[in-house]
Design a protein around this motif. Structure first.
Motif, mmCIF file in Angstrom:
data_model
loop_
_atom_site.group_PDB
_atom_site.id
_atom_site.type_symbol
_atom_site.label_atom_id
_atom_site.label_comp_id
_atom_site.label_asym_id
_atom_site.label_seq_id
_atom_site.Cartn_x
_atom_site.Cartn_y
_atom_site.Cartn_z
ATOM 1 N N MET A 222 0.953 -1.424 0.179
ATOM 2 C CA MET A 222 -0.009 -0.002 -0.103
ATOM 3 C C MET A 222 0.821 1.128 -0.088
ATOM 4 N N ASN A 223 0.561 1.999 -0.868
ATOM 5 C CA ASN A 223 1.401 3.314 -0.882
ATOM 6 C C ASN A 223 0.612 4.399 0.166
ATOM 7 N N THR A 224 1.390 5.024 0.933
ATOM 8 C CA THR A 224 0.664 6.104 1.908
ATOM 9 C C THR A 224 0.998 7.326 1.574
ATOM 10 N N GLU A 225 -0.425 8.106 1.158
ATOM 11 C CA GLU A 225 -0.178 9.361 0.781
ATOM 12 C C GLU A 225 0.224 10.267 1.948
ATOM 13 N N ILE A 226 0.836 11.299 1.846
ATOM 14 C CA ILE A 226 1.276 12.398 2.751
ATOM 15 C C ILE A 226 0.458 13.631 2.232
ATOM 16 N N LEU A 227 -0.665 14.014 2.924
ATOM 17 C CA LEU A 227 -1.399 15.104 2.681
ATOM 18 C C LEU A 227 -1.030 16.198 3.254
ATOM 19 N N PRO A 228 -0.480 17.205 2.856
ATOM 20 C CA PRO A 228 -0.063 18.579 3.590
ATOM 21 C C PRO A 228 -1.244 19.184 3.650
ATOM 22 N N ALA A 229 -1.523 20.177 4.889
ATOM 23 C CA ALA A 229 -2.546 21.183 4.851
ATOM 24 C C ALA A 229 -2.038 22.567 5.364
ATOM 25 N N HIS A 230 -1.021 22.932 4.846
ATOM 26 C CA HIS A 230 -0.326 24.063 5.307
ATOM 27 C C HIS A 230 -0.869 25.515 4.878
ATOM 28 N N THR A 231 -1.797 25.363 3.387
ATOM 29 C CA THR A 231 -2.378 26.437 2.996
ATOM 30 C C THR A 231 -3.812 26.328 2.871
ATOM 31 N N PRO A 232 -4.863 27.159 2.730
ATOM 32 C CA PRO A 232 -6.187 26.958 2.913
ATOM 33 C C PRO A 232 -6.751 26.064 1.613
ATOM 34 N N GLU A 233 -5.870 26.067 0.626
ATOM 35 C CA GLU A 233 -6.464 25.071 -0.646
ATOM 36 C C GLU A 233 -6.001 23.567 -0.281
ATOM 37 N N LEU A 234 -4.472 23.640 0.387
ATOM 38 C CA LEU A 234 -4.093 22.266 0.810
ATOM 39 C C LEU A 234 -5.068 21.642 2.082
ATOM 40 N N ALA B 4 -7.063 18.358 1.801
ATOM 41 C CA ALA B 4 -6.749 16.929 2.594
ATOM 42 C C ALA B 4 -7.888 16.606 3.214
ATOM 43 N N VAL B 5 -8.703 17.684 3.803
ATOM 44 C CA VAL B 5 -10.146 17.386 4.230
ATOM 45 C C VAL B 5 -10.892 16.267 3.430
ATOM 46 N N ARG B 6 -10.955 16.748 1.962
ATOM 47 C CA ARG B 6 -11.733 16.125 1.050
ATOM 48 C C ARG B 6 -11.221 14.740 1.096
ATOM 49 N N ARG B 7 -10.043 14.144 0.923
ATOM 50 C CA ARG B 7 -9.358 13.068 0.562
ATOM 51 C C ARG B 7 -9.620 12.375 1.753
ATOM 52 N N ALA B 8 -9.517 12.781 3.182
ATOM 53 C CA ALA B 8 -9.512 11.873 4.348
ATOM 54 C C ALA B 8 -10.943 11.529 4.428
ATOM 55 N N VAL B 9 -11.953 12.489 4.158
ATOM 56 C CA VAL B 9 -13.424 12.095 4.358
ATOM 57 C C VAL B 9 -13.904 10.896 3.136
ATOM 58 N N GLU B 10 -13.117 11.209 2.184
ATOM 59 C CA GLU B 10 -13.337 9.855 1.057
ATOM 60 C C GLU B 10 -13.303 8.648 1.354
ATOM 61 N N LEU B 11 -11.935 8.776 2.163
ATOM 62 C CA LEU B 11 -11.296 7.340 2.883
ATOM 63 C C LEU B 11 -12.309 6.888 3.791
ATOM 64 N N LEU B 12 -12.245 7.921 4.806
ATOM 65 C CA LEU B 12 -13.332 7.450 5.989
ATOM 66 C C LEU B 12 -14.476 6.743 5.685
ATOM 67 N N ARG B 13 -15.416 7.606 4.535
ATOM 68 C CA ARG B 13 -16.470 7.142 4.278
ATOM 69 C C ARG B 13 -16.408 5.917 3.453
ATOM 70 N N ALA B 14 -15.397 5.475 2.977
ATOM 71 C CA ALA B 14 -15.275 4.275 2.567
ATOM 72 C C ALA B 14 -14.783 2.997 3.345
ATOM 73 N N GLY B 15 -14.649 3.227 4.622
ATOM 74 C CA GLY B 15 -14.315 2.320 5.789
ATOM 75 C C GLY B 15 -12.811 2.134 5.880
ATOM 76 N N GLN B 16 -11.907 3.188 5.583
ATOM 77 C CA GLN B 16 -10.499 3.045 5.611
ATOM 78 C C GLN B 16 -10.235 3.682 6.722
ATOM 79 N N ALA C 299 -12.895 19.623 11.114
ATOM 80 C CA ALA C 299 -13.319 19.744 9.660
ATOM 81 C C ALA C 299 -13.780 18.437 9.158
ATOM 82 N N VAL C 300 -12.890 17.537 9.066
ATOM 83 C CA VAL C 300 -13.043 16.134 9.007
ATOM 84 C C VAL C 300 -14.240 15.628 9.496
#
Length: 335
Positions: free
Chosen positions: A1-13, A17-29, A132-133
Motif C-alpha cells: 500500500m502506498n501511503t499518501e502524505i497530505l499537506p494542509a499548510h495552505t487553505p487550498e491544501l 486534505a479534508v476532502r481526501r480524508a473524508v473520502e477514505l473514511l466514508r469508504a471504511g478506511q 473539519a473532517v
C-alpha cells in the motif's frame, strides 16, 4: 500500500486534505489525522469493521477501548445514553480540548470501540483539521494514537510515517501537536468522578471548575478497561527508559554505574539538573515548564530511538498537579 502524505499548510491544501480524508473514511478506511494532543489513527466509530482495522494495524489488544472523537455537543449526545449536568458543565469549560469524558455508551457505538464495556470515552478535539473532517463526515471518529501498540505516540506526521508507512492509505500533515501528550480521561459513571488517565487538564483545573473527585489519582489496571492509557506498559520507546533524579553530574554517573548503564549509549533528557554533555551520547534540555515539556517529550523520545540510544534517562518531573500527566506517561513508558 502506498501511503499518501497530505499537506494542509495552505487553505487550498487544507480543503484538499479534508476532502481526501473524508473520502477514505466514508469508504471504511483508516486515516492518520492531527489532533492537538497527538496524531490519531481514525476510522468511522459507527462502523465495527472499520474500527477493527485500527486494532489490526496497531496490533492493539482488543481489551483496550478507543476514544470517540466528535465535533459538536449534538454529536456527543448521539454517542451516549446519558449526558448529565456535570458533563454539560465540563464540556462548556474544556471542550473543544484535551479532556475525554467517560459516559454510558449509546447502542450506535459498536462494542469493539468500548472493548465490550457499557461506557464510552468521548472527546471534542480542538485541532481545526480533525474538526473539519468530522463535520464533513457527519459521523464520529474512533481514533487512538497513530502508532504501533505500546510505542511512543506520534506528535507529527513524520513520526506516524516511521511506524505506519505502507500500512495505511493516508497521513494528513497538520503540523506539530500543540499539547503533546494524550487527553486527560475522566470517568463520570462513578461518584465521585475518577481520573482514569491524567493529562494537561489536571486535577486542580477540574476542581476549580467545581468537580468533586475521587481521592485516588488514577485507576489501577483491571480486566475491563473503561479508557485507554490504563495498561501498565505503554508509550514506550525502543530504548530502555529510566526515570530518575540526581543532585549533580557525579550523582548521575554513580546512579548509572550502579545500574550498569553505558554512558556512551545513554541519552539524557533533563529539565532542571542539566548534566555536562561530554560523557553521554546526547543531552537534551527541555524547559522546566510542564506545558513545554509535554509538547516536546515524545518528539525527544522518538529522536533518541532514531539516534540509536540504548538507554534514555529522563529527569523525573516535579510531584505537582500540572506535571501529573507527564509523570504518568513516563512511569508507563519505563515499565
Amino acid at each position: 500500500m502506498n501511503t499518501e502524505i497530505l499537506p494542509a499548510h495552505t487553505p487550498e491544501l487544507f480543503q484538499k486534505a479534508v476532502r481526501r480524508a473524508v473520502e477514505l473514511l466514508r469508504a471504511g478506511q483508516v486515516v492518520a489525522l492531527p489532533t492537538e494532543t497527538v496524531y490519531g489513527l481514525a476510522a468511522n466509530a459507527l462502523d465495527a469493521q472499520a474500527v477493527a482495522h485500527i486494532f489490526q494495524i496497531k496490533g492493539r489488544p482488543t481489551r483496550n477501548p478507543i476514544i470517540v472523537h466528535v465535533a459538536s455537543r449534538e454529536m456527543a449526545l448521539r454517542c451516549v445514553d446519558d449526558f448529565p449536568a456535570l458533563a454539560e458543565k465540563l464540556a462548556r469549560a474544556f471542550w473543544p480540548g484535551p479532556l475525554t469524558l467517560v459516559l454510558p455508551r449509546a447502542k450506535i457505538i459498536p462494542e469493539i470501540v468500548t472493548a465490550g464495556g457499557v461506557t464510552v470515552g468521548i472527546r471534542w478535539p480542538s485541532h481545526p483539521l480533525i474538526q473539519a473532517v468530522i463535520r464533513e463526515c457527519d459521523f464520529p471518529l474512533a481514533a487512538p494514537s497513530a502508532n504501533l501498540s505500546n510505542q511512543v505516540s506520534p506528535t507529527n506526521a513524520a513520526h506516524v510515517r516511521q511506524q505506519l508507512d505502507g500500512k495505511i492509505p493516508a497521513i494528513v500533515d497538520g503540523g506539530q501537536s500543540a499539547v503533546g501528550i494524550e487527553s486527560a480521561v475522566l470517568d463520570l459513571t462513578v461518584s465521585p468522578p475518577e481520573i482514569l488517565r491524567p493529562g494537561m487538564i489536571h486535577r486542580e483545573s477540574l476542581a476549580a471548575a467545581g468537580l468533586p473527585l475521587a481521592d485516588s489519582r488514577q485507576s489501577h489496571e483491571t480486566d475491563l478497561l473503561k479508557s485507554p492509557g490504563q495498561l501498565k506498559k505503554h508509550y514506550s520507546p525502543k530504548a530502555k527508559l529510566v526515570v530518575a533524579t540526581w543532585p549533580d553530574d557525579a550523582g548521575l554517573k554513580s546512579l548509572l554505574a550502579a545500574r550498569r548503564i553505558s554512558l556512551a549509549t545513554c541519552h539524557v533528557i533533563a529539565h532542571a539538573r542539566i548534566p555536562s554533555p561530554e560523557t553521554f551520547a546526547r543531552v537534551c534540555v527541555i524547559p522546566h515548564d510542564a506545558e513545554a515539556f509535554a509538547r516536546a517529550i515524545y518528539a525527544e523520545l522518538h529522536h533518541c530511538d532514531e539516534a540509536g540510544a540504548q538507554t534514555i534517562v529522563v529527569e523525573a518531573p516535579p510531584d505537582t498537579p500540572e506535571w501529573a500527566g507527564i509523570a504518568d506517561r513516563l512511569s508507563r513508558a519505563a515499565s
